[in-house]
Design a protein around this motif. Sequence first.
Motif, PDB file in Angstrom:
ATOM      1  N   LEU A  96       0.823  -1.197   0.000  1.00 47.62           N
ATOM      2  CA  LEU A  96       0.000   0.000   0.000  1.00 47.62           C
ATOM      3  C   LEU A  96       0.861   1.253   0.000  1.00 47.62           C
ATOM      4  O   LEU A  96       2.072   1.199   0.244  1.00 47.62           O
ATOM      5  CB  LEU A  96      -0.917   0.001   1.225  1.00 47.62           C
ATOM      6  N   GLU A  97       0.217   2.375  -0.269  1.00 45.85           N
ATOM      7  CA  GLU A  97       0.899   3.667  -0.270  1.00 45.85           C
ATOM      8  C   GLU A  97       1.512   3.908   1.103  1.00 45.85           C
ATOM      9  O   GLU A  97       0.904   3.607   2.129  1.00 45.85           O
ATOM     10  CB  GLU A  97      -0.104   4.773  -0.591  1.00 45.85           C
ATOM     11  N   GLY A  98       2.709   4.422   1.122  1.00 46.62           N
ATOM     12  CA  GLY A  98       3.434   4.649   2.366  1.00 46.62           C
ATOM     13  C   GLY A  98       4.561   3.661   2.571  1.00 46.62           C
ATOM     14  O   GLY A  98       5.415   3.864   3.425  1.00 46.62           O
ATOM     15  N   THR A  99       4.579   2.585   1.786  1.00 41.26           N
ATOM     16  CA  THR A  99       5.671   1.620   1.855  1.00 41.26           C
ATOM     17  C   THR A  99       6.895   2.243   1.202  1.00 41.26           C
ATOM     18  O   THR A  99       6.828   2.710   0.070  1.00 41.26           O
ATOM     19  CB  THR A  99       5.280   0.318   1.133  1.00 41.26           C
ATOM     20  N   ASN A 100       7.983   2.276   1.911  1.00 39.46           N
ATOM     21  CA  ASN A 100       9.177   2.958   1.383  1.00 39.46           C
ATOM     22  C   ASN A 100      10.406   2.051   1.329  1.00 39.46           C
ATOM     23  O   ASN A 100      11.493   2.433   1.722  1.00 39.46           O
ATOM     24  CB  ASN A 100       9.475   4.225   2.193  1.00 39.46           C
ATOM     25  N   ILE A 101      10.220   0.843   0.819  1.00 44.76           N
ATOM     26  CA  ILE A 101      11.354  -0.053   0.608  1.00 44.76           C
ATOM     27  C   ILE A 101      11.560  -0.219  -0.897  1.00 44.76           C
ATOM     28  O   ILE A 101      10.654   0.045  -1.685  1.00 44.76           O
ATOM     29  CB  ILE A 101      11.147  -1.420   1.297  1.00 44.76           C
ATOM     30  N   SER A 102      12.733  -0.674  -1.283  1.00 48.37           N
ATOM     31  CA  SER A 102      13.066  -0.811  -2.701  1.00 48.37           C
ATOM     32  C   SER A 102      12.249  -1.930  -3.360  1.00 48.37           C
ATOM     33  O   SER A 102      11.693  -2.796  -2.688  1.00 48.37           O
ATOM     34  CB  SER A 102      14.558  -1.103  -2.869  1.00 48.37           C
ATOM     35  N   HIS A 103      12.215  -1.882  -4.666  1.00 53.98           N
ATOM     36  CA  HIS A 103      11.491  -2.898  -5.432  1.00 53.98           C
ATOM     37  C   HIS A 103      12.073  -4.290  -5.183  1.00 53.98           C
ATOM     38  O   HIS A 103      11.329  -5.261  -5.048  1.00 53.98           O
ATOM     39  CB  HIS A 103      11.537  -2.560  -6.933  1.00 53.98           C
ATOM     40  N   GLN A 104      13.386  -4.391  -5.093  1.00 48.86           N
ATOM     41  CA  GLN A 104      14.026  -5.680  -4.829  1.00 48.86           C
ATOM     42  C   GLN A 104      13.615  -6.225  -3.464  1.00 48.86           C
ATOM     43  O   GLN A 104      13.370  -7.415  -3.307  1.00 48.86           O
ATOM     44  CB  GLN A 104      15.558  -5.563  -4.902  1.00 48.86           C
ATOM     45  N   ARG A 105      13.546  -5.351  -2.461  1.00 51.46           N
ATOM     46  CA  ARG A 105      13.121  -5.778  -1.118  1.00 51.46           C
ATOM     47  C   ARG A 105      11.661  -6.214  -1.127  1.00 51.46           C
ATOM     48  O   ARG A 105      11.288  -7.161  -0.442  1.00 51.46           O
ATOM     49  CB  ARG A 105      13.306  -4.648  -0.106  1.00 51.46           C
TER      50      ARG A 105
END
Length: 87
Positions: free
Chosen positions: A43-52
């Motif tokens: 959801l919006e607010g997730t701030n990890i990289s695409h790989q993670r």
Amino acid sequence: MDDINKSCVASYIYGEIASKTSIFLKVSFPSFYPHARPSFHFLEGTNISHQRKLMLLEYVLFLFFIIYCVFVVVSLYLFIYIYFNYL
């Protein structure tokens, strides 16, 4: 937890205010669960990289697979136990 839409949101927040890691994962269960796998969406607010995100989804899917296997084995065991005890 949303009983009508069969979904829930898991959140994880870690760190200081400036470098905070936030993960919000929505899990939606199909009507014929556990015979079909649930779907997962960040959801919006997730701030990890695409790989993670991909790595985390792999772990979550693996965890649900293990839970499903345990469910099947326990169900089979109970069926055999009940069947042979009532013969």
